[in-house]
Design a protein around this motif. Structure first.
Motif, PDB file in Angstrom:
ATOM      1  N   LEU A   1       0.830  -1.201   0.000  1.00  0.00           N
ATOM      2  CA  LEU A   1       0.000   0.000   0.000  1.00  0.00           C
ATOM      3  C   LEU A   1       0.867   1.256   0.000  1.00  0.00           C
ATOM      4  O   LEU A   1       0.602   2.219  -0.734  1.00  0.00           O
ATOM      5  CB  LEU A   1      -0.919   0.008   1.229  1.00  0.00           C
ATOM      6  CG  LEU A   1      -2.009  -1.061   1.268  1.00  0.00           C
ATOM      7  CD1 LEU A   1      -2.724  -1.032   2.611  1.00  0.00           C
ATOM      8  CD2 LEU A   1      -3.007  -0.858   0.141  1.00  0.00           C
ATOM      9  N   ARG A   2       1.912   1.226   0.792  1.00  0.00           N
ATOM     10  CA  ARG A   2       2.815   2.382   0.880  1.00  0.00           C
ATOM     11  C   ARG A   2       3.521   2.626  -0.450  1.00  0.00           C
ATOM     12  O   ARG A   2       3.625   3.762  -0.924  1.00  0.00           O
ATOM     13  CB  ARG A   2       3.824   2.127   1.998  1.00  0.00           C
ATOM     14  CG  ARG A   2       4.611   3.353   2.436  1.00  0.00           C
ATOM     15  CD  ARG A   2       5.381   3.016   3.695  1.00  0.00           C
ATOM     16  NE  ARG A   2       6.128   4.164   4.187  1.00  0.00           N
ATOM     17  CZ  ARG A   2       6.846   4.169   5.306  1.00  0.00           C
ATOM     18  NH1 ARG A   2       6.881   3.081   6.050  1.00  0.00           N
ATOM     19  NH2 ARG A   2       7.493   5.241   5.693  1.00  0.00           N
ATOM     20  N   SER A   3       4.014   1.544  -1.080  1.00  0.00           N
ATOM     21  CA  SER A   3       4.694   1.675  -2.364  1.00  0.00           C
ATOM     22  C   SER A   3       3.721   2.078  -3.465  1.00  0.00           C
ATOM     23  O   SER A   3       4.080   2.839  -4.370  1.00  0.00           O
ATOM     24  CB  SER A   3       5.383   0.348  -2.729  1.00  0.00           C
ATOM     25  OG  SER A   3       6.421   0.054  -1.814  1.00  0.00           O
ATOM     26  N   ALA A   4       2.486   1.568  -3.397  1.00  0.00           N
ATOM     27  CA  ALA A   4       1.484   1.914  -4.407  1.00  0.00           C
ATOM     28  C   ALA A   4       1.184   3.403  -4.392  1.00  0.00           C
ATOM     29  O   ALA A   4       1.004   4.022  -5.443  1.00  0.00           O
ATOM     30  CB  ALA A   4       0.206   1.107  -4.170  1.00  0.00           C
ATOM     31  N   GLU A   5       1.145   3.994  -3.222  1.00  0.00           N
ATOM     32  CA  GLU A   5       0.922   5.438  -3.156  1.00  0.00           C
ATOM     33  C   GLU A   5       2.180   6.192  -3.601  1.00  0.00           C
ATOM     34  O   GLU A   5       2.086   7.192  -4.328  1.00  0.00           O
ATOM     35  CB  GLU A   5       0.545   5.868  -1.740  1.00  0.00           C
ATOM     36  CG  GLU A   5       0.240   7.362  -1.674  1.00  0.00           C
ATOM     37  CD  GLU A   5      -0.151   7.859  -0.301  1.00  0.00           C
ATOM     38  OE1 GLU A   5      -0.896   8.855  -0.237  1.00  0.00           O
ATOM     39  OE2 GLU A   5       0.277   7.255   0.713  1.00  0.00           O
ATOM     40  N   ALA A   6       3.339   5.705  -3.208  1.00  0.00           N
ATOM     41  CA  ALA A   6       4.589   6.406  -3.520  1.00  0.00           C
ATOM     42  C   ALA A   6       4.879   6.429  -5.018  1.00  0.00           C
ATOM     43  O   ALA A   6       5.329   7.448  -5.554  1.00  0.00           O
ATOM     44  CB  ALA A   6       5.751   5.748  -2.780  1.00  0.00           C
TER      45      ALA A   6
END
Length: 280
Positions: free
Chosen positions: A146-151
């Motif tokens: 989730l964090r990488s998808a937003e980044a």
């Protein structure tokens, strides 16, 4: 003088609850225990940083809970929370029995996460790829994805059957707040199962790409810039065979032969980065 005034104001807003059978306390305990939304649509979060991320993300708060020995956090957080929100203080032992953290930071809350549909995700294909998770069970992996998808840019996340709940407190903590902002859809709410999601993606002319740990097109050689959906399976067995058979392409991240496979969160992050690099 101002600090004393703010402290007095925070104390005035806090209602003390001591009974473990209090309705509000029971709602918080149940939300943490089930890692799902309550009947009112709330989910439970904990930790100062996560609560601040929820505020920054514009989420609607139903209630905020402070540990008695951590009331100093109320002075900083309450001015950022609407006066209509219920704010309570719990004795340390009661707070610790409700909040499932090995090192509680003294603040928890019931918040309303935004709800999205598969249509919302399809309308965002210009932002980046769709990520479909089928059977991913580790909360840390989901939080990392989730964090990488937003980044790196993602249209949204679809969670298939058997995937850990996005309302799990470990997922929320590992996502560092990204769970509050990314469109996330549970496959069951998109039409019954992952098959309906496949149909909708096909109708939107989205290429379906599976990730494999051993064979496939090297990620650097695959076309990841067009509208695509990345499918990531469980940590142990990967994607089910019937789902793999429906893919347009299988990609692989080349790695040293002595390493059996990459962590699912790491692999997804590399693929999302490569997709963002190609789009630019």
């Amino acid at each position: 003088m101002r600090q004393i005034s703010e402290s007095a104001s925070a104390q005035h807003r806090l209602r003390r609850i001591e009974g473990r059978h209090n309705a509000l306390v029971k709602r918080l305990r149940l939300a943490f225990a089930r890692a799902e939304r309550t009947e009112d649509g709330d989910c439970a979060i904990e930790g100062s940083r996560i609560v601040e991320e929820a505020i920054r993300s514009g989420l609607r708060f139903s209630a905020v809970f402070f540990r008695e020995s951590a009331q100093d956090r109320a002075e900083r957080l309450l001015p950022q929370i609407g006066s209509h929100v219920e704010t309570v203080v719990l004795p340390d032992t009661l707070f610790d029995s409700v909040v499932p953290s090995e090192s509680p930071q003294g603040v928890a809350a019931l918040v309303r996460l935004k709800e999205f549909s598969i249509d919302d995700i399809l309308e965002r294909l210009n932002v980046g790829p769709v990520v479909v998770l089928a059977g991913l069970q580790d909360p840390g992996n989901l939080g990392t994805i989730l964090r990488s998808a937003e980044a790196f840019g993602s249209a949204g996340i679809v969670l298939g059957e058997g995937t850990v709940s996005p309302f799990n407190s470990k997922v929320i903590r590992a996502s560092a707040g990204s769970v509050f902002r990314l469109p996330i859809v549970l496959a069951k709410s998109a039409g019954g199962n992952i098959a309906e999601v496949l149909l909708r993606l096909r109708a939107g002319q989205v290429r379906l790409i599976a990730t494999s740990s051993h064979k496939g097109t090297p990620v650097s050689e695959a076309n990841l810039a067009a509208p695509v959906a990345f499918f990531i399976g469980s940590e142990g067995s990967g994607l089910p065979r019937d789902l793999m058979a429906k893919m347009d392409e299988v990609i692989v991240i080349p790695h040293m032969p002595q390493v059996e496979s990459l962590n699912a969160g790491v692999a997804a992050s590399i693929i999302l980065y490569e997709s963002a690099r190609q789009r630019k």
